[in-house]
Scaffold this motif. Structure first.
Motif, PDB file in Angstrom:
ATOM      1  N   MET A 152      32.252  35.411  44.346  1.00  0.00           N
ATOM      2  CA  MET A 152      33.684  35.690  44.213  1.00  0.00           C
ATOM      3  C   MET A 152      34.510  34.550  44.805  1.00  0.00           C
ATOM      4  O   MET A 152      35.518  34.123  44.227  1.00  0.00           O
ATOM      5  CB  MET A 152      34.037  37.003  44.922  1.00  0.00           C
ATOM      6  N   MET A 178      41.149  35.245  33.059  1.00  0.00           N
ATOM      7  CA  MET A 178      39.997  34.361  33.187  1.00  0.00           C
ATOM      8  C   MET A 178      39.244  34.282  31.858  1.00  0.00           C
ATOM      9  O   MET A 178      38.811  33.208  31.429  1.00  0.00           O
ATOM     10  CB  MET A 178      39.077  34.931  34.267  1.00  0.00           C
ATOM     11  N   LEU A 192      34.904  31.590  42.573  1.00  0.00           N
ATOM     12  CA  LEU A 192      35.912  31.754  41.523  1.00  0.00           C
ATOM     13  C   LEU A 192      37.283  31.355  42.046  1.00  0.00           C
ATOM     14  O   LEU A 192      38.060  30.684  41.358  1.00  0.00           O
ATOM     15  CB  LEU A 192      35.930  33.196  41.021  1.00  0.00           C
ATOM     16  N   SER A 193      37.560  31.777  43.267  1.00  0.00           N
ATOM     17  CA  SER A 193      38.841  31.400  43.870  1.00  0.00           C
ATOM     18  C   SER A 193      38.906  29.902  44.144  1.00  0.00           C
ATOM     19  O   SER A 193      39.946  29.264  43.961  1.00  0.00           O
ATOM     20  CB  SER A 193      39.046  32.171  45.186  1.00  0.00           C
ATOM     21  N   MET A 252      43.026  37.521  39.768  1.00  0.00           N
ATOM     22  CA  MET A 252      41.934  37.248  40.702  1.00  0.00           C
ATOM     23  C   MET A 252      41.769  38.406  41.688  1.00  0.00           C
ATOM     24  O   MET A 252      40.656  38.822  42.008  1.00  0.00           O
ATOM     25  CB  MET A 252      42.208  35.957  41.485  1.00  0.00           C
ATOM     26  N   PRO A 305      27.693  45.234  42.678  1.00  0.00           N
ATOM     27  CA  PRO A 305      28.834  44.313  42.752  1.00  0.00           C
ATOM     28  C   PRO A 305      28.392  42.848  42.707  1.00  0.00           C
ATOM     29  O   PRO A 305      27.204  42.542  42.719  1.00  0.00           O
ATOM     30  CB  PRO A 305      29.449  44.647  44.109  1.00  0.00           C
ATOM     31  N   VAL A 306      29.383  41.978  42.646  1.00  0.00           N
ATOM     32  CA  VAL A 306      29.171  40.534  42.685  1.00  0.00           C
ATOM     33  C   VAL A 306      29.112  40.103  44.149  1.00  0.00           C
ATOM     34  O   VAL A 306      29.867  40.613  44.983  1.00  0.00           O
ATOM     35  CB  VAL A 306      30.331  39.828  41.957  1.00  0.00           C
ATOM     36  N   HIS A 307      28.225  39.167  44.430  1.00  0.00           N
ATOM     37  CA  HIS A 307      28.108  38.719  45.810  1.00  0.00           C
ATOM     38  C   HIS A 307      29.391  37.987  46.236  1.00  0.00           C
ATOM     39  O   HIS A 307      29.950  37.208  45.465  1.00  0.00           O
ATOM     40  CB  HIS A 307      26.901  37.785  45.954  1.00  0.00           C
ATOM     41  N   LYS A 352      28.296  43.927  33.342  1.00  0.00           N
ATOM     42  CA  LYS A 352      29.206  44.198  34.466  1.00  0.00           C
ATOM     43  C   LYS A 352      30.631  44.228  33.913  1.00  0.00           C
ATOM     44  O   LYS A 352      31.450  43.330  34.151  1.00  0.00           O
ATOM     45  CB  LYS A 352      29.021  43.152  35.557  1.00  0.00           C
ATOM     46  N   GLY A 408      23.514  39.232  41.141  1.00  0.00           N
ATOM     47  CA  GLY A 408      24.657  39.004  42.012  1.00  0.00           C
ATOM     48  C   GLY A 408      25.804  38.232  41.402  1.00  0.00           C
ATOM     49  O   GLY A 408      26.872  38.120  42.007  1.00  0.00           O
ATOM     50  N   CYS A 409      25.616  37.688  40.195  1.00  0.00           N
ATOM     51  CA  CYS A 409      26.747  37.033  39.547  1.00  0.00           C
ATOM     52  C   CYS A 409      27.582  38.062  38.794  1.00  0.00           C
ATOM     53  O   CYS A 409      27.210  39.227  38.658  1.00  0.00           O
ATOM     54  CB  CYS A 409      26.261  35.950  38.581  1.00  0.00           C
ATOM     55  N   MET A 410      28.713  37.604  38.293  1.00  0.00           N
ATOM     56  CA  MET A 410      29.606  38.487  37.546  1.00  0.00           C
ATOM     57  C   MET A 410      29.181  38.550  36.076  1.00  0.00           C
ATOM     58  O   MET A 410      29.160  39.614  35.470  1.00  0.00           O
ATOM     59  CB  MET A 410      31.032  37.930  37.650  1.00  0.00           C
ATOM     60  N   PRO A 419      45.063  27.676  35.459  1.00  0.00           N
ATOM     61  CA  PRO A 419      44.323  28.605  36.322  1.00  0.00           C
ATOM     62  C   PRO A 419      44.597  30.059  35.951  1.00  0.00           C
ATOM     63  O   PRO A 419      45.442  30.366  35.110  1.00  0.00           O
ATOM     64  CB  PRO A 419      44.867  28.286  37.707  1.00  0.00           C
ATOM     65  N   ASN A 462      39.972  27.975  41.232  1.00  0.00           N
ATOM     66  CA  ASN A 462      41.157  28.493  40.548  1.00  0.00           C
ATOM     67  C   ASN A 462      42.415  27.728  40.917  1.00  0.00           C
ATOM     68  O   ASN A 462      43.368  28.273  41.459  1.00  0.00           O
ATOM     69  CB  ASN A 462      41.324  29.989  40.855  1.00  0.00           C
ATOM     70  N   ASN A 497      35.370  44.961  43.061  1.00  0.00           N
ATOM     71  CA  ASN A 497      34.049  44.444  43.436  1.00  0.00           C
ATOM     72  C   ASN A 497      33.449  45.225  44.596  1.00  0.00           C
ATOM     73  O   ASN A 497      33.179  44.690  45.662  1.00  0.00           O
ATOM     74  CB  ASN A 497      34.168  42.958  43.797  1.00  0.00           C
ATOM     75  N   THR A 498      33.238  46.476  44.350  1.00  0.00           N
ATOM     76  CA  THR A 498      32.720  47.295  45.427  1.00  0.00           C
ATOM     77  C   THR A 498      31.829  48.391  44.869  1.00  0.00           C
ATOM     78  O   THR A 498      32.195  49.095  43.926  1.00  0.00           O
ATOM     79  CB  THR A 498      33.882  47.907  46.230  1.00  0.00           C
ATOM     80  N   GLY A 499      30.651  48.457  45.394  1.00  0.00           N
ATOM     81  CA  GLY A 499      29.738  49.548  45.046  1.00  0.00           C
ATOM     82  C   GLY A 499      29.176  49.455  43.644  1.00  0.00           C
ATOM     83  O   GLY A 499      29.448  48.520  42.897  1.00  0.00           O
ATOM     84  N   ARG A 515      33.204  46.033  34.331  1.00  0.00           N
ATOM     85  CA  ARG A 515      34.426  46.283  35.118  1.00  0.00           C
ATOM     86  C   ARG A 515      35.241  45.012  35.339  1.00  0.00           C
ATOM     87  O   ARG A 515      36.456  45.083  35.503  1.00  0.00           O
ATOM     88  CB  ARG A 515      34.059  46.897  36.468  1.00  0.00           C
ATOM     89  N   TYR A 516      34.553  43.853  35.309  1.00  0.00           N
ATOM     90  CA  TYR A 516      35.281  42.618  35.593  1.00  0.00           C
ATOM     91  C   TYR A 516      36.101  42.137  34.399  1.00  0.00           C
ATOM     92  O   TYR A 516      37.032  41.361  34.560  1.00  0.00           O
ATOM     93  CB  TYR A 516      34.324  41.533  36.100  1.00  0.00           C
ATOM     94  N   TYR A 521      34.981  28.989  35.232  1.00  0.00           N
ATOM     95  CA  TYR A 521      34.674  30.233  35.939  1.00  0.00           C
ATOM     96  C   TYR A 521      33.252  30.712  35.672  1.00  0.00           C
ATOM     97  O   TYR A 521      32.701  31.493  36.438  1.00  0.00           O
ATOM     98  CB  TYR A 521      35.706  31.310  35.596  1.00  0.00           C
TER      99      TYR A 521
END
Lengths: 349, 349, 349, 349
Positions: free
Chosen positions: A16, B209, A19-20, B16, A10-12, B238, A207-209, B10, A23, B23-25, B240-241, A241
């Motif tokens: 995340m 985004m 990004l918010s 978002m 996942p992204v750290h 990655k 750790g980035c997206m 935005p 935004n 963002n999990t696992g 999934r994003y 972003y």
């Protein structure tokens, strides 16, 4: 028990959050926004390179291919390791972006080119007048695709060879943070001070997206790069972003923390495998990747228990029980100690 | 008072949130993850196209260039409007990805090709044996770069011309949602039912985004596309994003809601400009973009008051007070009624 | 004593005469002339391939690059010997014409790929999904760049491997005539009957001024080839002068006579070198090229006496007197026995 | 009565003789021969350009594409007439050799760009930052594809525009000799003195077999050109036969004599058509090409009598008796007065 890749995690959360954070409201597109300025300047600071030209793209293949294309004519050849990502894993992207230039493969034992082998390769090319390709950049990968790490001195030695032939030096740093942590080098030491002209500075695997910086320590090629980036479809309109990922990544050394975690996880795994004494390490597991052979039956059991990783020489199916089969294990920032321990326990069982 | 571009705003909060949701696992990379399957299937549902091949990239230029490259040989030419984004705004990306194929420009009055003009253009090419380029795909943009919108019937008429010459039809739908909302057409009606073979389905300009889907209604080209995507550096590890943006975008019709907001904002602006009667509309402002001329003094006042938008024929500097200067105003999902009203008030003042 | 290259010698008088023969009146350009029809049909007859598509270009690099480009997608890789002309001597032309496809080098001992080595190479590529290049054509050279010759059976064995993977087979026959003479094979046996799909059939090195035929035994790719030829600037307007070379070359077996002379001259040279026992043959001198090592002092004396040939591993300057240095000797149709004997006499002296 | 093209006629005997003259013994290949040095120096003399870099290729498309590729980056656009050979008749070769750069078409009335139209075109491009292509070379054709001729002053005026934007100027001189004869200009006046940076200097259409010189008046790009020529498969191994054509072409002003004959033949044809008063001239027939409209019935009769030429707007079939149909008539050095007179007699009958 997920060791398939450092792009599977996942992204750290801090990234995340960034990004918010950005935004909100309208900002200039295509990089004309304050967050991009901020991220560029953070990179300049981190690399002690106030003049560097810094541009962001979303994938490592884009970073490498565009960086090389900016330094390579289509009638040239790039010198790289026979295990380089640009050769093995980018589906001819460098050749595409370079307009049909070649890669000349330098044979390596563990992913690391030796200065002598590089010199021999360079000497052998560029000697047939117009008939063969002309000498182009040298491209080095650190961490290598074999999980080994070049020291700063080793990079310097390769840079010296490149300089002897007046060739630019590209560093594929998809795992640059892991290499720094493994060697205790500073960003500047491992890059421009060692002779690197252009760096693909990875964020995605750590750790980035999805963000990589291409850093030109000499900004001469920067405008050409910008045009090539746009022409490649790699200029993001909502650029903030990308930039926000990078600034959060660099903020307060997060990037090095994440690499430390990944390398430490890998070290724990290595120690466990060593203790178990079930196979042997193919190459020195210097950073966050380990290549080791294990008996087929162990792999079978591991997969049954839910572990995930890649075999590197052929499928498990059909392999006899005791055949030693090579595997690649990759840890990332999110790999948990417990997962490693459970995995090791399964192996031993 | 931000009307510079629909890529300056935005990301919608629901999109978002989707990023956080996934963002999990650890999951499979490069699209081998459940969120990608889900997003692909949502697109198939929305388009009533269960067999469609669907792939995601992060930029519109990538979507267009890769879609066209999958259908075009390097010795062919693509027929498109003289205002097409692929011609005007992609720094030769289509030519690059197509290996040096040409674009043949069909002159338009308001960004929309007429079937007759298209037919004349196609007839004129492909008639010189090996000497001229061969006929390649037709590429149509909806919403056009002039802010006008093709009706379904107009797309069908262009498709008919393409079919008469056995040419594939590409639709650049960077603002596909805005076109649907403007015409009350369904996704299927505006695409495969009208004769579109491959669609660049935009998300980025409408609240995402950075994600675009390339939809092949006939999946024959899908594997080639995947290879070209990777070779172009456009395959996200990655992944999934990207997918999560797309699934949130489609969920419960969010995408159409956002386009409705943008088009409604534009309509409010248009109505206001009409009332003010200060200039004239260059082309019919059918969706979320308006081109209008206003006196230079009005532009000057508008910019002074903090408004942001692009002039389309030359700079304000040096223009005499009463010169009419064309401008482009773009609304997106986040454009507020208050901002429009304030802007209009400034213009009138 | 000219052994530098088989492209250093003159054009055979009968070929010169043919140029004069067709030099009368106006005829259709770009290949729409009777001499072109005649030459094409002669090739079809000689190859017992009445359906073959035959096209002429002026250089071997054009023939190889265009032939390969017609069978290769830019995301593929071509399998060839590590000594292949397409790799060593064409300044990235194949990569250019193929749009950035790769060459995968199969290691050879004497220029000839073994079926096993080829199979291993093919197996190793095309296994990484979209990440690595996809498998493309196999390209074989006969006579090889080491002066060795594949037998028909050896070509068949390589073709079998290509077929196992459903890959097309290209034969670089810049010295095809010399290979036939060396093996007593017929044109059909050494090409389509052995499994060759497309042949670069050389004329230039064997007495022509500048003409090569690209022969597609399956004409499916013929039109694409014609477009690629034009796009490459390789379609001759005054095409009859290419065709006339080719028809004179084939008339009454001139081409095989010329190759016999070249091979016989080479055999005489080889016999002489063997007798002299001054060095050793690097590879089997099967056709019209010989690679042998001789002491530096002998080279020095030979060059002093006016001999012309290439050293293959480094310069004479600085080499100590008795160092063995490899050299390449090439005979062509015009090499005279007397010149060989004089040369051998000089060596012995 | 052959007016189809100036590439349909034969090679001048003196050029044939030159091929025989150099057809003796072994010489260096790939241009390392004395005849090449001689031809290069003759060109330098004729153009009063002792520093010029001169290279030979066999086709006009190769000359143009390689010349432009040496001056154009793939993210640029070349400015040329909408009737230019590089746009109309080279099957995307310029785009291919330039790596996907664009051509921006300047509308013309008679094939000749006006300085104003060129300036407007250049101004309109290169203004969209990285989004649009960057400005590249200007390419001018003289004689134009409409048979008109630019005066030296007109070339100078276009060069002035190019210089204002710091852009290089390419001249497609496939019919350069005919342009000189039509204007009484010297080679230097019509090229470097007028501001031309690189010239495609045609031989093929004016009595050669197949040779064009690319002349760089500033030799800076010469080495890059040589590499691109090899990479394009356009470097001849038996290079002396290209060079011999060129030296014979230039010897004692043969090239200008041949152009004079072609232009005179054209003038005779024009005078005859004028007298007959059967149609009208589409553009001014300044050199060796004439475009004129004639009634369909006249065309039918002409073709029946064995005349050969191209119709320029559609087929004769189906055209009603009195429809005026445009045609192109081309004379070359070998066009005989008798053939013209016979043809004119047929028209009148």
């Amino acid at each position: 028990m997920q060791f398939a890749s450092d792009n599977a995690g996942p992204v750290h959360p801090k990234i995340m959050e960034a990004l918010s954070r950005v935004n909100t409201g309208h900002v200039g597109s295509y990089g004309a926004d304050p967050e991009t300025d901020r991220a560029v300047n953070m990179i300049r600071d981190v690399f002690e390179a106030p003049e560097a030209a810094v541009h962001f793209v979303a994938t490592g293949t884009a970073a490498n291919s565009l960086a090389l294309a900016s330094y390579t004519q289509p009638f040239q050849t790039v010198f790289c390791s026979d295990t380089a990502h640009i050769h093995e894993d980018e589906c001819n992207a460098p050749e595409f972006f370079m307009g049909g230039a070649k890669l000349t493969l330098v044979a390596t034992e563990d992913g690391r080119m030796t200065p002598d082998a590089l010199r021999v390769s360079i000497k052998a090319e560029g000697t047939r007048g117009v008939h063969g390709p002309q000498r182009g950049p040298v491209s080095v990968t650190n961490v290598t695709e074999r999980g080994t790490v070049y020291s700063v001195a080793e990079i310097e030695a390769l840079a010296k060879v490149a300089q002897d032939f007046n060739l630019p030096l590209h560093l594929d740093g998809a795992r640059f943070a892991n290499a720094l942590v493994a060697t205790n080098a500073t960003p500047a030491e491992m890059s421009w001070r060692a002779g690197v002209d252009v760096l693909s500075f990875g964020g995605t695997k750590n750790g980035c997206m999805g963000v990589e910086a291409v850093i030109f320590f000499d900004p001469e090629k920067a405008w050409e790069f910008e045009l090539r980036r746009k022409r490649g479809g790699h200029l993001f309109s909502k650029h903030r972003y990308l930039s926000a990922q990078m600034s959060a990544y660099l903020e307060e050394g997060l990037w090095l923390d994440l690499a430390r975690r990944a390398n430490a996880a890998n070290a724990r795994l290595v120690a466990g495998l060593r203790t178990a004494d079930m196979g042997q390490f193919l190459w020195s597991p210097d950073a966050n990747m380990t290549f080791a052979t294990l008996p087929a039956k162990i792999h079978a059991a591991a997969f049954d228990s839910g572990a995930s990783y890649h075999l590197v020489d052929g499928p498990l199916e059909g392999a006899s029980f005791d055949t030693q089969l090579g595997a690649r294990f990759v840890c990332d920032w999110s790999t948990e100690e417990a997962a490693i321990d459970t995995f090791l326990a399964h192996l031993k069982a």
